[in-house]
Design an enzyme around this catalytic site. Structure first.
Site, PDB file in Angstrom:
ATOM      1  N   PRO A  33       0.833  -1.219   0.000  1.00 43.31           N
ATOM      2  CA  PRO A  33       0.000   0.000   0.000  1.00 43.31           C
ATOM      3  C   PRO A  33       0.860   1.258   0.000  1.00 43.31           C
ATOM      4  CG  PRO A  33      -0.012  -1.055   2.159  1.00 43.31           C
ATOM      5  CD  PRO A  33       0.691  -1.999   1.243  1.00 43.31           C
ATOM      6  N   GLY A  48       7.132   2.729   2.167  1.00 43.72           N
ATOM      7  CA  GLY A  48       8.571   2.858   1.957  1.00 43.72           C
ATOM      8  C   GLY A  48       9.120   2.137   0.752  1.00 43.72           C
ATOM      9  N   LYS A  49       8.299   1.895  -0.271  1.00 45.42           N
ATOM     10  CA  LYS A  49       8.787   1.166  -1.448  1.00 45.42           C
ATOM     11  C   LYS A  49       9.834   1.974  -2.206  1.00 45.42           C
ATOM     12  CE  LYS A  49       4.681   0.759  -3.240  1.00 45.42           C
ATOM     13  NZ  LYS A  49       3.921   1.443  -2.185  1.00 45.42           N
ATOM     14  N   THR A  50       9.547   3.246  -2.427  1.00 50.02           N
ATOM     15  CA  THR A  50      10.487   4.085  -3.185  1.00 50.02           C
ATOM     16  C   THR A  50      11.749   4.375  -2.391  1.00 50.02           C
ATOM     17  OG1 THR A  50       8.615   5.116  -4.316  1.00 50.02           O
ATOM     18  CG2 THR A  50      10.710   6.273  -4.413  1.00 50.02           C
ATOM     19  N   SER A  80     -13.987 -12.815   3.162  1.00 49.14           N
ATOM     20  CA  SER A  80     -13.545 -13.262   4.486  1.00 49.14           C
ATOM     21  C   SER A  80     -14.589 -13.025   5.578  1.00 49.14           C
ATOM     22  CB  SER A  80     -12.245 -12.543   4.862  1.00 49.14           C
ATOM     23  OG  SER A  80     -12.438 -11.148   4.902  1.00 49.14           O
ATOM     24  N   LYS A 103      -5.233  -7.795   9.865  1.00 49.61           N
ATOM     25  CA  LYS A 103      -6.462  -8.105  10.600  1.00 49.61           C
ATOM     26  C   LYS A 103      -6.180  -8.381  12.074  1.00 49.61           C
ATOM     27  CE  LYS A 103      -8.894  -9.986   6.573  1.00 49.61           C
ATOM     28  NZ  LYS A 103      -9.499 -11.189   5.966  1.00 49.61           N
TER      29      LYS A 103
END
Length: 806
Positions: A362, A366-368, A684, A727
């Site tokens: 999401p 911190g992907k970049t 779910s 969850k």
């Protein structure tokens, strides 16, 4: 004399069809005659009284015109002179006498004769009107303007027209002596009313003047541009001569030779070197200021700026890489381990290729930023390409250099910016690629990300093979399902889940607070944000998967603290949970807490969202009715199907569940999920709905400290779900003590945060019976647990308990 016919005023006369010419009365015209019928008509006219009928034909391409190919109005003319020219053509000079109207055409094989009648102009009964004078003045003015725009107009022609006071002569003289098309001249010839003739001529002249004015403007602009180019050329040549005379260029090197020297120094492959040298040779043959020379010059500059042989030395020290990753990021254990594995493998096998990593998670996790840390750890140059909204294949492969404004694609441009052959290129938002009529950019990326093909990647602009095999590609995406399958097959997926509450606390304390404090001119001596204030930020002011909003909120606190300090009210600002509302206002989100009371028909479910996990309470009400099932709360199709599947399972097990078998006939069931304005969907909630309906139908309370997740089948099996980490973190925040999960999700418990596993008891279930046994309260327990109403007698609950524990 003409052969007078029976009808008065009509006569037969030799006829000649004019191609592209229109004769007016009292006007002299000379033209060439070559058709046999026309020559015969001239000879016939010369034998008699030299009178001939001249009429224009509609289409000049017709060699043998018929009556329908001719206009109806012409001029009877007198042949003045016939000269024989080269070949079989005759040069004829005629003078128009009067207008005549064509009645009939007599074709005698090699001779055309016409039955015509005189067609005089309509002379007005009264003297010339003011309108006629005004039109004559207008025509003369327009004709003068026409002559100004046409400088080669003879002077005597201008004088004859302007000095004439006869409207008929003025109109016919001007029309006959200016180059108009046949249709316009014929229209004026056929008009019998003098005023209308003048109006038509004025309109024709106005149109011609507009066209001539535009032509003159275009000619002036072209001439000015040519003059400017010639002036620049002479000035440059003069500068060269002056430089040579002054001795400022003792050994001048031609621009093309400079390019050849640079190309030779690069030590390219044979194909690339020959191609670039050919372009340099073409440049030497072109004028320095030509547009094509500018295109070639830009192309050569772009190619020479590429890092064909520039490589940065890669560092493969695992300890150094681990230190950099740990200092830049908190948590992300799985990602860090994968990067350290990459470093270790490259140390043992430096030539390994094709390791393309895709970070999926999401926004804000911190992907970049972790891609920058990887580049720093490996000592590679870093550049980023944003693919969000890219719809044109040329953005990846580039444009052909023959087009105006062409440029290389984003891959080649990224390599030029990186300045090395082996950078780390981040392909950001690869799941946001689009496509339209201009091509599919995801297909263009297949060659870029395929280690078997990208060693000779050809950009449409460069048109030379460039080796991309040494580039380390890392891609990012928010949604794995949106990535095209062919691209997904070429990448290794690493999932980045949302941060837990504890992870957000440590990230804020270790990274975000110092970063924002420094950015806003604060330090530890002027601003202190207590731990309970950070927890309050994560619980009450932000609700997201990542930490972007958390960072912005911390920045807001820093700004407000800076304002207080600059105003001189305080020298140090301390923010804690007690005074945080003074700076940020009331809490935006309420903590997820369950009521400490066992209820009938109220079950705690767990849901995954893009900003983490959330509690999802499901309520069921049983009403007298006809067996209707009502679903509210803006549910998606998947959740509606889960509700129907749960109801079918309950009907098949009604007796063993201590439920009236015919409840579906005389009871209405209403399933509601609060916060109806928020759309909800997912596979779910099946066991949660089933438990709530069983509780409501049997009158059995549900434990308030139990939450559950899982999908249900018609046979009562519990199917696995995703997003267990998020969850369970939501259950922990809400104070849940027991969580029921599908049996197949038991391996996922190893990835949960220790704070969750230490405070929550997990029950794995293969069948719904296990879920019901865990969540529902028996009759004995309902007397032992406070705040639990005793709705049924102990003797009534025993069969149900026996059925559940089978």
């Amino acid at each position: 004399m003409e052969n007078i016919t029976e009808q008065e005023n009509r006569f037969t006369i030799p006829m000649l069809a004019l191609r592209g010419l229109v004769l007016f009365p009292k006007m002299i015209l000379h033209f060439d005659v070559g058709r046999e019928k026309s020559v015969t008509a001239l000879n016939e006219a010369m034998k008699k009284d030299q009178q001939i009928f001249l009429v224009a034909q509609k289409d000049i391409k017709v060699d043998d015109p018929k009556e329908e190919d001719l206009y109806r109005v012409g001029v009877v003319a007198e042949v003045r002179q016939i000269l024989k020219s080269s070949g079989n053509t005759l040069r004829v000079l005629v003078e128009g006498s009067y207008r005549a109207r064509l009645i009939d055409v007599i074709d005698e094989g090699n001779l055309l004769q016409a039955t015509v009648e005189k067609y005089p102009l309509k002379t007005p009964r009264y003297p010339r009107t003011a309108l006629c004078d005004a039109l004559m003045r207008t025509v003369k003015e327009l004709f003068e303007e026409y002559c100004y725009l046409t400088p080669k107009m003879p002077r005597d022609m201008i004088v004859n027209a302007v000095s004439s006071e006869d409207p008929v002569y003025l109109c016919e003289y001007i029309t006959a002596n200016i180059p108009l098309n046949v249709e316009e001249k014929q229209r004026i010839l056929e008009e019998s009313v003098i005023v209308k003739r003048l109006e038509d001529l004025a309109g024709v002249l106005e149109n011609e003047n507009n066209i001539l004015s535009l032509e003159k403007d275009i000619y002036d602009k072209v001439k000015e541009q040519i003059d400017q180019n010639q002036r620049e050329y002479f000035l440059r040549e003069q500068m060269k001569v002056i430089s040579d005379e002054l001795g400022e260029s003792e050994s001048p090197m031609d621009e093309a030779d400079e390019y050849v020297e640079k190309i030779t120094k690069l030590k390219l492959g044979e194909e690339a070197e020959n191609k670039l040298k050919q372009e340099a040779e073409r440049l030497s043959r072109l004028p320095n200021n030509s547009q094509e020379a500018a295109v070639i010059r830009t192309y050569l500059d772009t190619c020479l700026e590429l890092p064909w042989n520039t490589v940065t030395k890669e560092k493969t020290d695992i300890a150094r890489a681990k230190k950099i990753l740990d200092s830049d990021h908190y948590g992300l254990t799985k990602v860090k381990d994968r990067i350290l594995e990459l470093v270790a493998v490259r140390k043992l096998a430096p030539d390994i290729k094709g390791q393309i990593i895709c970070l999926v998670g999401p926004p804000g996790v911190g992907k970049t930023s972790i891609a920058k840390s990887i580049a720093k750890a490996l000592n590679r140059n870093y550049t980023r390409i944003s693919l969000g909204g890219v719809r044109d294949e040329s953005d990846i492969r580039g444009h052909r250099k023959t087009y105006v404004g062409s440029m290389p694609g984003r891959i080649i441009n990224a390599l030029k910016l990186a300045g090395s052959k082996n950078p780390l290129i981040l392909l950001d938002e690869i799941d946001k690629l689009g496509n339209d009529f201009r091509g599919d950019p995801s297909s263009a990326l297949l060659e870029v990300l395929d280690s078997e093909q990208n060693n000779a990647f050809r950009d449409h602009y460069i048109e030379l093979p460039f080796d991309l095999s040494e580039v380390l590609f890392i891609t990012t995406a928010n949604n794995r399902d949106a990535i095209p399958d062919p691209l997904l097959d070429r990448m290794e997926i690493i999932e980045l889940t949302s941060y837990t509450r504890e992870e957000k606390f440590h990230i804020a304390k270790k990274y975000l607070v110092p970063k924002q404090s420094k950015r806003h001119g604060l330090s530890g001596k002027t601003l202190k944000i207590a731990d309970d204030a950070i927890y309050a930020l994560t619980d009450n002011y932000t609700r997201e998967a990542g930490v972007r909003t958390l960072e912005r909120t911390i920045a807001s606190l820093c700004r407000k603290a800076a304002k207080v300090i600059v105003a001189g009210n305080e020298k140090k600002v301390t923010i804690n949970n007690k005074n945080i509302t003074k700076y940020l206002g009331p809490h935006r989100f309420k903590p997820e807490e369950v009521e400490h009371k066992n209820e009938i028909g109220l079950v705690n479910g767990l849901a995954w969202t893009s900003v983490g996990g959330e509690m999802l309470q499901i309520e069921v009400a049983i009403l007298d009715g006809t067996g209707k099932l009502e679903l509210t709360g803006q549910l998606g199709d998947v959740m509606k199907e889960s509700a129907h599947a749960a109801l079918s399972y309950i009907r098949s097990r009604a007796t063993s569940l201590n439920i009236e078998p015919d409840f579906y006939k005389n009871k209405d069931i209403h399933i509601h999920i609060p916060e109806g304005a928020i759309p909800k969907d997912g596979p779910s909630a099946g066991v949660t709905m089933c438990t709530a309906v069983v509780s409501a139908l049997s009158g059995t309370p549900v434990r308030y400290d139990v939450a559950m997740t899982g999908e249900i089948t018609l046979r009562g099996r519990v199917l696995p779900i995703g997003g267990l980490k998020e969850k369970t973190m939501a259950a922990y925040r809400a104070g849940i003590k027991t969580v029921v999960i599908p049996k197949n999700n038991e391996p996922d418990l190893a990835e949960l945060d220790s704070v969750v596993t230490d405070n929550i008891k997990f029950v794995t279930a293969e069948q719904v019976d296990t879920v019901l046994k865990t969540a529902l309260i028996s009759a004995y327990e309902s007397h032992m647990i406070p705040n639990t109403p005793s709705l049924v007698k102990p003797t009534e609950i025993v069969p149900q308990q026996e059925a559940i524990t089978q």
